[in-house]
Write a protein that holds these residues in place. Structure first.
Motif, PDB file in Angstrom:
ATOM      1  N   VAL A  61     116.025 -74.251  43.736  1.00 60.50           N
ATOM      2  CA  VAL A  61     115.876 -73.105  44.624  1.00 60.50           C
ATOM      3  C   VAL A  61     116.025 -73.498  46.101  1.00 60.50           C
ATOM      4  O   VAL A  61     116.110 -72.635  46.977  1.00 60.50           O
ATOM      5  CB  VAL A  61     114.508 -72.434  44.298  1.00 60.50           C
ATOM      6  N   GLY A  62     116.071 -74.815  46.357  1.00 65.08           N
ATOM      7  CA  GLY A  62     116.292 -75.290  47.727  1.00 65.08           C
ATOM      8  C   GLY A  62     115.109 -76.015  48.354  1.00 65.08           C
ATOM      9  O   GLY A  62     115.039 -76.143  49.571  1.00 65.08           O
ATOM     10  N   ASP A  77     114.600 -67.523  44.684  1.00 64.20           N
ATOM     11  CA  ASP A  77     116.011 -67.130  44.687  1.00 64.20           C
ATOM     12  C   ASP A  77     116.054 -65.794  43.944  1.00 64.20           C
ATOM     13  O   ASP A  77     115.636 -65.728  42.776  1.00 64.20           O
ATOM     14  CB  ASP A  77     116.811 -68.218  43.942  1.00 64.20           C
ATOM     15  N   THR A  78     116.508 -64.732  44.610  1.00 65.91           N
ATOM     16  CA  THR A  78     116.410 -63.399  43.990  1.00 65.91           C
ATOM     17  C   THR A  78     117.304 -63.255  42.756  1.00 65.91           C
ATOM     18  O   THR A  78     117.135 -62.331  41.983  1.00 65.91           O
ATOM     19  CB  THR A  78     116.765 -62.279  44.995  1.00 65.91           C
ATOM     20  N   ARG A  79     118.242 -64.190  42.566  1.00 62.46           N
ATOM     21  CA  ARG A  79     119.065 -64.132  41.342  1.00 62.46           C
ATOM     22  C   ARG A  79     118.293 -64.654  40.137  1.00 62.46           C
ATOM     23  O   ARG A  79     118.681 -64.434  38.993  1.00 62.46           O
ATOM     24  CB  ARG A  79     120.347 -64.975  41.531  1.00 62.46           C
ATOM     25  N   VAL A  87     112.006 -66.304  50.542  1.00 62.77           N
ATOM     26  CA  VAL A  87     113.206 -66.004  49.768  1.00 62.77           C
ATOM     27  C   VAL A  87     114.373 -66.747  50.413  1.00 62.77           C
ATOM     28  O   VAL A  87     114.717 -66.491  51.564  1.00 62.77           O
ATOM     29  CB  VAL A  87     113.491 -64.486  49.761  1.00 62.77           C
ATOM     30  N   ASN A  88     114.932 -67.711  49.664  1.00 62.64           N
ATOM     31  CA  ASN A  88     116.077 -68.460  50.173  1.00 62.64           C
ATOM     32  C   ASN A  88     117.330 -67.613  49.921  1.00 62.64           C
ATOM     33  O   ASN A  88     117.742 -67.439  48.768  1.00 62.64           O
ATOM     34  CB  ASN A  88     116.156 -69.816  49.445  1.00 62.64           C
ATOM     35  N   CYS A  89     117.888 -67.069  50.996  1.00 63.84           N
ATOM     36  CA  CYS A  89     118.986 -66.089  50.856  1.00 63.84           C
ATOM     37  C   CYS A  89     120.321 -66.786  50.619  1.00 63.84           C
ATOM     38  O   CYS A  89     121.057 -67.072  51.559  1.00 63.84           O
ATOM     39  CB  CYS A  89     119.054 -65.197  52.079  1.00 63.84           C
ATOM     40  N   PHE A  90     120.600 -67.076  49.364  1.00 65.37           N
ATOM     41  CA  PHE A  90     121.881 -67.689  49.003  1.00 65.37           C
ATOM     42  C   PHE A  90     122.988 -66.663  49.216  1.00 65.37           C
ATOM     43  O   PHE A  90     122.795 -65.478  48.896  1.00 65.37           O
ATOM     44  CB  PHE A  90     121.881 -68.100  47.527  1.00 65.37           C
ATOM     45  N   ALA A 136     123.912 -63.558  46.751  1.00 69.13           N
ATOM     46  CA  ALA A 136     122.735 -62.948  46.116  1.00 69.13           C
ATOM     47  C   ALA A 136     122.543 -61.563  46.721  1.00 69.13           C
ATOM     48  O   ALA A 136     122.746 -61.381  47.916  1.00 69.13           O
ATOM     49  CB  ALA A 136     121.494 -63.801  46.375  1.00 69.13           C
ATOM     50  N   ASP A 185     116.803 -69.157  55.302  1.00 65.78           N
ATOM     51  CA  ASP A 185     117.934 -69.971  54.843  1.00 65.78           C
ATOM     52  C   ASP A 185     117.429 -71.414  54.880  1.00 65.78           C
ATOM     53  O   ASP A 185     117.203 -71.968  55.968  1.00 65.78           O
ATOM     54  CB  ASP A 185     119.135 -69.783  55.787  1.00 65.78           C
TER      55      ASP A 185
END
Ligand code: GTP
Ligand code: MG
Length: 200
Positions: free
Chosen positions: A27-28, A114-116, A139-142, A145, A169
């Motif tokens: 998730v980062g 990760d919202t996915r 929320v890590n905005c990939f 997504a 990010d």
């Protein structure tokens, strides 16, 4: 003559707080610790092996070739006199036993999401809720997504009212630093409220 400039982390009067960076696989977490750390981060990455395919849930993170097997470590000075020691947890279920060790004495935690694959951060949310360790969800905005608002994420995770949700990010230092500042402010308020509760 000794330098007049004393870095917060070298100053014995400086406050050093322990923070965990947790969340599901890929998730980062390592990325976040690395992007904000002012020292070369310690990493414990190992190649994802064929043997691990049977036990590791790598759905949705196809292009990932390494994974954290023990922890990440970094440090950031938030302001003069206040440094954060960052401990990134391993993301895979088979390393859960390390979390108890890492969470000893932590002021609070960042749960990256990760919202996915939002459900991947449920165990981390549960973990900190049960141990009453204050946390924020970041929320890590990939790219790619679907963008969700903080309220949507809070509802989907059924968070207690007041638990902060921040969009970030993980690759960006300022963005990561903002998440950490939100956490320190929130955890500070939570710990103070509990202290007051216990003496009243
Ligand atoms: N596009 C994009 N890629 C990212 C972002 N954050 C991390 N990545 C990439 O996603 C992958 C996973 O990042 P890691 O930081 O290793 O994830 P992790 O949570 O530490 O993974 P584990 O320790 O294996 O659980 C890496 O290839 C990163 O380059 C992001 O915000 N945007
Ligand atoms: Mg990692």
């Amino acid at each position: 003559m000794a330098s007049e400039h004393v870095e917060a982390a070298d100053d014995i009067s400086a406050l050093a707080l322990k923070i965990l960076v947790a969340g599901g696989f890929g998730v980062g977490k390592t990325t976040l610790v690395g992007s904000v750390s002012e020292i070369r981060p310690l990493r414990t990455e190992e190649l994802l092996s064929e043997a691990g395919q049977l036990v590791d849930d790598t759905d949705g993170v196809d292009r990932k070739v390494t994974t954290t097997v023990a922890m990440d470590f970094g440090r950031i000075t938030i302001r003069s006199g206040l440094a954060l020691y960052l401990f990134g947890t391993p993301g895979q279920d088979r390393f859960w036993f390390i979390w108890d060790e890492l969470s000893q004495g932590a002021l609070g935690a960042v749960v990256l999401a990760d919202t996915r694959r939002l459900e991947d951060c449920f165990p981390a949310v549960d973990y900190f809720e049960h141990r009453r360790i204050p946390f924020v969800v970041a929320v890590n905005c990939f790219p790619g997504a679907r963008p969700y608002g903080a309220q949507d994420v809070s509802r989907a995770l059924d968070l207690d009212q007041g638990t902060p949700v921040v969009l970030c990010d993980a690759r960006d230092r300022d963005s990561g630093k903002e998440v950490l500042i939100r956490l320190v402010e929130y955890a500070g308020r939570m710990h103070t409220a509990r202290l007051l509760d216990s003496v009243s």
